[in-house]
Motif scaffolding. Structure first.
Motif, PDB file in Angstrom:
ATOM      1  N   TYR A  46       0.878  -1.182   0.000  1.00 58.69           N
ATOM      2  CA  TYR A  46       0.000   0.000   0.000  1.00 58.69           C
ATOM      3  C   TYR A  46       0.909   1.224   0.000  1.00 58.69           C
ATOM      4  CZ  TYR A  46      -4.133  -2.829   0.577  1.00 58.69           C
ATOM      5  OH  TYR A  46      -5.150  -3.728   0.362  1.00 58.69           O
ATOM      6  N   ASP A  47       0.842   1.965  -1.101  1.00 62.38           N
ATOM      7  CA  ASP A  47       1.883   2.926  -1.443  1.00 62.38           C
ATOM      8  C   ASP A  47       1.316   4.327  -1.647  1.00 62.38           C
ATOM      9  OD1 ASP A  47       4.720   3.389  -2.519  1.00 62.38           O
ATOM     10  OD2 ASP A  47       3.534   3.979  -4.268  1.00 62.38           O
ATOM     11  N   ASP A  48       2.151   5.316  -1.362  1.00 59.96           N
ATOM     12  CA  ASP A  48       1.861   6.726  -1.610  1.00 59.96           C
ATOM     13  C   ASP A  48       3.043   7.259  -2.422  1.00 59.96           C
ATOM     14  OD1 ASP A  48       2.160   9.589  -1.254  1.00 59.96           O
ATOM     15  OD2 ASP A  48       0.768   9.519   0.411  1.00 59.96           O
ATOM     16  N   PHE A  49       2.778   7.726  -3.640  1.00 58.00           N
ATOM     17  CA  PHE A  49       3.860   8.132  -4.536  1.00 58.00           C
ATOM     18  C   PHE A  49       4.658   9.319  -4.009  1.00 58.00           C
ATOM     19  CE2 PHE A  49       1.377   5.829  -7.821  1.00 58.00           C
ATOM     20  CZ  PHE A  49       2.403   5.073  -8.374  1.00 58.00           C
ATOM     21  N   GLU A  50       4.101  10.085  -3.098  1.00 52.86           N
ATOM     22  CA  GLU A  50       4.776  11.285  -2.596  1.00 52.86           C
ATOM     23  C   GLU A  50       5.483  11.044  -1.266  1.00 52.86           C
ATOM     24  OE1 GLU A  50       3.710  16.066  -1.996  1.00 52.86           O
ATOM     25  OE2 GLU A  50       2.166  14.657  -2.640  1.00 52.86           O
ATOM     26  N   CYS A  51       5.295   9.891  -0.680  1.00 47.07           N
ATOM     27  CA  CYS A  51       5.835   9.568   0.644  1.00 47.07           C
ATOM     28  C   CYS A  51       7.309   9.181   0.554  1.00 47.07           C
ATOM     29  CB  CYS A  51       5.003   8.428   1.239  1.00 47.07           C
ATOM     30  SG  CYS A  51       5.785   7.479   2.539  1.00 47.07           S
ATOM     31  N   PRO A  52       8.211   9.884   1.251  1.00 44.87           N
ATOM     32  CA  PRO A  52       9.637   9.556   1.173  1.00 44.87           C
ATOM     33  C   PRO A  52       9.966   8.166   1.710  1.00 44.87           C
ATOM     34  CG  PRO A  52       9.236  11.225   2.851  1.00 44.87           C
ATOM     35  CD  PRO A  52       7.961  11.075   2.084  1.00 44.87           C
ATOM     36  N   PHE A  53       9.226   7.705   2.712  1.00 45.01           N
ATOM     37  CA  PHE A  53       9.454   6.358   3.223  1.00 45.01           C
ATOM     38  C   PHE A  53       9.042   5.310   2.187  1.00 45.01           C
ATOM     39  CE2 PHE A  53       8.765   9.087   6.914  1.00 45.01           C
ATOM     40  CZ  PHE A  53       9.909   8.816   7.645  1.00 45.01           C
ATOM     41  N   CYS A  54       8.025   5.649   1.395  1.00 42.59           N
ATOM     42  CA  CYS A  54       7.615   4.755   0.307  1.00 42.59           C
ATOM     43  C   CYS A  54       8.700   4.675  -0.764  1.00 42.59           C
ATOM     44  CB  CYS A  54       6.313   5.241  -0.320  1.00 42.59           C
ATOM     45  SG  CYS A  54       4.894   5.163   0.785  1.00 42.59           S
ATOM     46  N   ALA A  55       9.383   5.786  -1.007  1.00 38.57           N
ATOM     47  CA  ALA A  55      10.478   5.773  -1.978  1.00 38.57           C
ATOM     48  C   ALA A  55      11.582   4.827  -1.530  1.00 38.57           C
ATOM     49  CB  ALA A  55      11.023   7.184  -2.174  1.00 38.57           C
ATOM     50  N   ARG A  56      11.873   4.837  -0.236  1.00 35.50           N
ATOM     51  CA  ARG A  56      12.885   3.918   0.298  1.00 35.50           C
ATOM     52  C   ARG A  56      12.451   2.473   0.153  1.00 35.50           C
ATOM     53  NH1 ARG A  56      13.689   5.966   6.235  1.00 35.50           N
ATOM     54  NH2 ARG A  56      14.577   3.870   6.407  1.00 35.50           N
ATOM     55  N   MET A  57      11.181   2.191   0.483  1.00 34.32           N
ATOM     56  CA  MET A  57      10.681   0.830   0.350  1.00 34.32           C
ATOM     57  C   MET A  57      10.660   0.392  -1.110  1.00 34.32           C
ATOM     58  SD  MET A  57       9.629  -2.008   1.521  1.00 34.32           S
ATOM     59  CE  MET A  57       9.287  -1.747   3.261  1.00 34.32           C
ATOM     60  N   HIS A  58      10.269   1.298  -2.002  1.00 29.58           N
ATOM     61  CA  HIS A  58      10.256   0.966  -3.427  1.00 29.58           C
ATOM     62  C   HIS A  58      11.650   0.567  -3.887  1.00 29.58           C
ATOM     63  CE1 HIS A  58       8.710   1.082  -7.542  1.00 29.58           C
ATOM     64  NE2 HIS A  58       9.841   1.675  -7.886  1.00 29.58           N
ATOM     65  N   SER A  59      12.648   1.337  -3.490  1.00 26.68           N
ATOM     66  CA  SER A  59      14.022   1.019  -3.865  1.00 26.68           C
ATOM     67  C   SER A  59      14.435  -0.342  -3.305  1.00 26.68           C
ATOM     68  CB  SER A  59      14.965   2.111  -3.365  1.00 26.68           C
ATOM     69  OG  SER A  59      16.302   1.793  -3.675  1.00 26.68           O
ATOM     70  N   THR A  60      14.087  -0.612  -2.057  1.00 27.10           N
ATOM     71  CA  THR A  60      14.424  -1.898  -1.441  1.00 27.10           C
ATOM     72  C   THR A  60      13.795  -3.058  -2.212  1.00 27.10           C
ATOM     73  OG1 THR A  60      14.676  -0.958   0.771  1.00 27.10           O
ATOM     74  CG2 THR A  60      14.178  -3.298   0.650  1.00 27.10           C
ATOM     75  N   LEU A  61      12.512  -2.916  -2.527  1.00 29.97           N
ATOM     76  CA  LEU A  61      11.808  -4.003  -3.199  1.00 29.97           C
ATOM     77  C   LEU A  61      12.327  -4.223  -4.614  1.00 29.97           C
ATOM     78  CD1 LEU A  61       8.104  -3.322  -2.109  1.00 29.97           C
ATOM     79  CD2 LEU A  61       9.643  -5.098  -1.239  1.00 29.97           C
ATOM     80  N   MET A  62      12.559  -3.146  -5.343  1.00 33.39           N
ATOM     81  CA  MET A  62      12.850  -3.272  -6.765  1.00 33.39           C
ATOM     82  C   MET A  62      14.331  -3.492  -7.074  1.00 33.39           C
ATOM     83  SD  MET A  62       9.887  -3.302  -7.840  1.00 33.39           S
ATOM     84  CE  MET A  62       8.246  -2.776  -7.348  1.00 33.39           C
ATOM     85  N   THR A  63      15.216  -2.926  -6.257  1.00 38.75           N
ATOM     86  CA  THR A  63      16.645  -3.043  -6.571  1.00 38.75           C
ATOM     87  C   THR A  63      17.360  -4.116  -5.759  1.00 38.75           C
ATOM     88  OG1 THR A  63      17.372  -1.367  -4.964  1.00 38.75           O
ATOM     89  CG2 THR A  63      16.690  -0.588  -7.143  1.00 38.75           C
ATOM     90  N   GLU A  64      16.713  -4.604  -4.688  1.00 33.92           N
ATOM     91  CA  GLU A  64      17.350  -5.626  -3.867  1.00 33.92           C
ATOM     92  C   GLU A  64      16.510  -6.897  -3.756  1.00 33.92           C
ATOM     93  OE1 GLU A  64      19.754  -4.068  -0.403  1.00 33.92           O
ATOM     94  OE2 GLU A  64      18.412  -2.359  -0.677  1.00 33.92           O
ATOM     95  N   ILE A  65      15.270  -6.762  -3.295  1.00 34.27           N
ATOM     96  CA  ILE A  65      14.448  -7.950  -3.047  1.00 34.27           C
ATOM     97  C   ILE A  65      14.100  -8.689  -4.341  1.00 34.27           C
ATOM     98  CG2 ILE A  65      12.177  -8.727  -2.278  1.00 34.27           C
ATOM     99  CD1 ILE A  65      14.127  -8.233   0.018  1.00 34.27           C
ATOM    100  N   LEU A  66      13.572  -7.978  -5.339  1.00 34.31           N
ATOM    101  CA  LEU A  66      13.153  -8.657  -6.567  1.00 34.31           C
ATOM    102  C   LEU A  66      14.317  -9.334  -7.294  1.00 34.31           C
ATOM    103  CD1 LEU A  66      10.771  -9.401  -8.330  1.00 34.31           C
ATOM    104  CD2 LEU A  66      11.051  -7.235  -9.552  1.00 34.31           C
TER     105      LEU A  66
END
Length: 227
Positions: A46-66
């Motif tokens: 559950y994401d908010d495109f403007e949320c800085p913490f969401c940006a960190r989670m997005h980076s974690t999921l897409m560049t490391e986890i996936l």
């Protein structure tokens, strides 16, 4: 982690597996998928495109986890824009316009917006500039991925928000009150949690599904200290 000021409550249902109950309440019909669509373990964010913490989670999921988990998992995003963020709803609606044209454009938009929040925000006193920037990004990405330009422009102009509102309501119903909130086969992880917490949840759910998790990542090699 950014919390939704609208609500703060805890909920428990002791009559059934809470993870299974949560999964049943999340509608992923038509949502773009990253990873293996047939994977037995699903990350819902559950994401908010403007949320800085969401940006960190997005980076974690897409560049490391996936990259690490590959075809063992799939990732799906749901909308949960917070009222405190002036352009988050516009971004969610535009992303959903792109999703109607195909998942690849949606994910490129998600990657770009999360990585460029500060530039999109610009002068916070004039949110219309942010809206214009988001619309320009959406059209450019749509064109790149072969979207129907007329249909996409009409969608951006009309800003249909039924999908976004349904996602917010759904999130409220399962106890989401902050962004990002991630569910791994129903197990909840709230906030920009450490990557090891994400790995632990994934590994547990994979084992339960009879899938072997990837081997632990090797720590970076460190040269011996010079004497």
């Amino acid at each position: 982690m950014e919390r939704n000021p609208r609500r703060w409550s805890s909920w428990f249902d002791l009559t059934e597996d809470p993870y299974a109950a949560t999964v049943k309440k999340i509608d992923v019909t038509g949502r773009p998928v990253r990873g293996n669509p047939n994977a037995k373990v699903t990350i819902i964010n559950y994401d908010d495109f403007e949320c800085p913490f969401c940006a960190r989670m997005h980076s974690t999921l897409m560049t490391e986890i996936l990259p690490e988990y590959g075809d063992r998992i799939k990732i799906i995003y749901k909308d949960y824009p917070l009222a405190m963020h002036p352009w988050a709803k516009r971004a969610a609606n535009n992303a959903n316009c792109l999703a109607q044209e195909g998942g690849t454009g949606y994910w490129e938009f998600a990657d770009y917006v999360h990585a460029n929040q500060r530039a999109i925000s610009g002068n916070q006193k004039d949110v219309q500039n942010s809206f214009n920037e988001l619309d320009h990004i959406t059209l450019d990405i749509g064109k790149k991925h072969g979207a129907d330009a007329t249909r996409l422009q009409a969608c951006i102009k009309s800003q249909p928000d039924a999908a976004m509102k349904a996602s917010i309501s759904e999130g409220d119903s399962i106890g989401v009150n902050a962004t990002p909130t991630v569910f791994v086969n129903g197990e909840r992880l709230e906030g920009a949690v450490d990557i090891e917490e994400v790995r632990a949840a994934l590994n547990q759910r994979l084992l339960e599904a009879g899938v072997q998790p990837p081997p632990p990542s090797s720590p970076p090699h460190q040269a011996p200290a010079s004497k």
